[in-house]
Design a protein around this motif. Sequence first.
Motif, PDB file in Angstrom:
ATOM      1  N   ARG A  49       0.838  -1.205   0.000  1.00 27.27           N
ATOM      2  CA  ARG A  49       0.000   0.000   0.000  1.00 27.27           C
ATOM      3  C   ARG A  49       0.870   1.251   0.000  1.00 27.27           C
ATOM      4  NH1 ARG A  49      -5.028  -0.221   3.786  1.00 27.27           N
ATOM      5  NH2 ARG A  49      -5.616   1.282   2.224  1.00 27.27           N
ATOM      6  N   PHE A  50       0.460   2.250  -0.776  1.00 34.99           N
ATOM      7  CA  PHE A  50       1.210   3.500  -0.836  1.00 34.99           C
ATOM      8  C   PHE A  50       0.300   4.623  -1.311  1.00 34.99           C
ATOM      9  CE2 PHE A  50       1.350   1.851  -5.077  1.00 34.99           C
ATOM     10  CZ  PHE A  50       1.245   2.968  -5.882  1.00 34.99           C
ATOM     11  N   ILE A  51       0.722   5.854  -1.053  1.00 34.13           N
ATOM     12  CA  ILE A  51       0.108   7.060  -1.598  1.00 34.13           C
ATOM     13  C   ILE A  51       1.244   7.920  -2.115  1.00 34.13           C
ATOM     14  CG2 ILE A  51      -1.195   9.159  -1.123  1.00 34.13           C
ATOM     15  CD1 ILE A  51      -2.630   7.638   1.069  1.00 34.13           C
ATOM     16  N   LEU A  52       1.099   8.425  -3.339  1.00 34.22           N
ATOM     17  CA  LEU A  52       2.143   9.195  -3.997  1.00 34.22           C
ATOM     18  C   LEU A  52       1.504  10.382  -4.701  1.00 34.22           C
ATOM     19  CD1 LEU A  52       5.144   9.255  -5.037  1.00 34.22           C
ATOM     20  CD2 LEU A  52       4.355   7.823  -6.922  1.00 34.22           C
ATOM     21  N   SER A  53       2.104  11.546  -4.574  1.00 30.87           N
ATOM     22  CA  SER A  53       1.621  12.743  -5.264  1.00 30.87           C
ATOM     23  C   SER A  53       2.683  13.197  -6.260  1.00 30.87           C
ATOM     24  CB  SER A  53       1.355  13.853  -4.245  1.00 30.87           C
ATOM     25  OG  SER A  53       1.034  15.049  -4.903  1.00 30.87           O
ATOM     26  N   LEU A  54       2.261  13.399  -7.519  1.00 26.84           N
ATOM     27  CA  LEU A  54       3.176  13.826  -8.577  1.00 26.84           C
ATOM     28  C   LEU A  54       2.513  14.910  -9.414  1.00 26.84           C
ATOM     29  CD1 LEU A  54       4.405  10.347  -9.861  1.00 26.84           C
ATOM     30  CD2 LEU A  54       5.704  11.958  -8.481  1.00 26.84           C
ATOM     31  N   ASN A  55       3.318  15.649 -10.166  1.00 26.48           N
ATOM     32  CA  ASN A  55       2.780  16.611 -11.126  1.00 26.48           C
ATOM     33  C   ASN A  55       1.949  15.863 -12.161  1.00 26.48           C
ATOM     34  OD1 ASN A  55       4.165  18.710  -9.899  1.00 26.48           O
ATOM     35  ND2 ASN A  55       5.925  18.501 -11.239  1.00 26.48           N
ATOM     36  N   ALA A  56       0.867  16.454 -12.580  1.00 27.29           N
ATOM     37  CA  ALA A  56      -0.038  15.825 -13.546  1.00 27.29           C
ATOM     38  C   ALA A  56       0.480  16.049 -14.965  1.00 27.29           C
ATOM     39  CB  ALA A  56      -1.446  16.372 -13.394  1.00 27.29           C
ATOM     40  N   VAL A  57       1.398  15.212 -15.391  1.00 27.46           N
ATOM     41  CA  VAL A  57       1.907  15.252 -16.760  1.00 27.46           C
ATOM     42  C   VAL A  57       1.568  13.918 -17.423  1.00 27.46           C
ATOM     43  CG1 VAL A  57       3.743  16.907 -16.270  1.00 27.46           C
ATOM     44  CG2 VAL A  57       4.223  14.477 -16.079  1.00 27.46           C
ATOM     45  N   LEU A  58       1.538  13.911 -18.741  1.00 25.43           N
ATOM     46  CA  LEU A  58       1.083  12.747 -19.492  1.00 25.43           C
ATOM     47  C   LEU A  58       1.807  11.461 -19.095  1.00 25.43           C
ATOM     48  CD1 LEU A  58      -0.815  11.730 -21.621  1.00 25.43           C
ATOM     49  CD2 LEU A  58       0.871  12.331 -23.348  1.00 25.43           C
ATOM     50  N   GLY A  59       3.100  11.485 -18.948  1.00 23.63           N
ATOM     51  CA  GLY A  59       3.858  10.282 -18.604  1.00 23.63           C
ATOM     52  C   GLY A  59       3.463   9.664 -17.285  1.00 23.63           C
ATOM     53  N   VAL A  60       3.024  10.481 -16.353  1.00 24.08           N
ATOM     54  CA  VAL A  60       2.601   9.969 -15.044  1.00 24.08           C
ATOM     55  C   VAL A  60       1.333   9.131 -15.195  1.00 24.08           C
ATOM     56  CG1 VAL A  60       1.730  10.640 -12.769  1.00 24.08           C
ATOM     57  CG2 VAL A  60       3.708  11.806 -13.740  1.00 24.08           C
ATOM     58  N   PHE A  61       0.389   9.589 -16.009  1.00 23.87           N
ATOM     59  CA  PHE A  61      -0.842   8.822 -16.223  1.00 23.87           C
ATOM     60  C   PHE A  61      -0.535   7.491 -16.891  1.00 23.87           C
ATOM     61  CE2 PHE A  61      -2.405  13.142 -15.836  1.00 23.87           C
ATOM     62  CZ  PHE A  61      -3.515  12.978 -15.020  1.00 23.87           C
ATOM     63  N   GLU A  62       0.326   7.501 -17.892  1.00 23.15           N
ATOM     64  CA  GLU A  62       0.685   6.275 -18.606  1.00 23.15           C
ATOM     65  C   GLU A  62       1.401   5.293 -17.688  1.00 23.15           C
ATOM     66  OE1 GLU A  62       3.107   7.727 -21.748  1.00 23.15           O
ATOM     67  OE2 GLU A  62       1.434   8.587 -22.848  1.00 23.15           O
TER      68      GLU A  62
END
Length: 72
Positions: free
Chosen positions: A24-37
């Motif tokens: 289990r984890f929670i991670l916050s990242l910038n919303a850029v296309l590569g992150v979704f993929e």
Amino acid sequence: MNMTLPESRVHRMRIAAANCLKRRFILSLNAVLGVFETSSKFSIEEVDCSYSIQRQGRAKEVKEVVISGPAK
């Protein structure tokens, strides 16, 4: 925002996600296309955020994603 990550970085992130993120984890990242993929096997929620430096001036409005697991 219409930024994308370099393909080599997306590939490395996919490998890391597949091999390392099994608990289990929670991670916050910038919303850029590569992150979704890269994170498509996990739960993803896009959120609005605002950033400011020492409360001076106007806050910068940005999108981030909150990714959580384990994998679906």
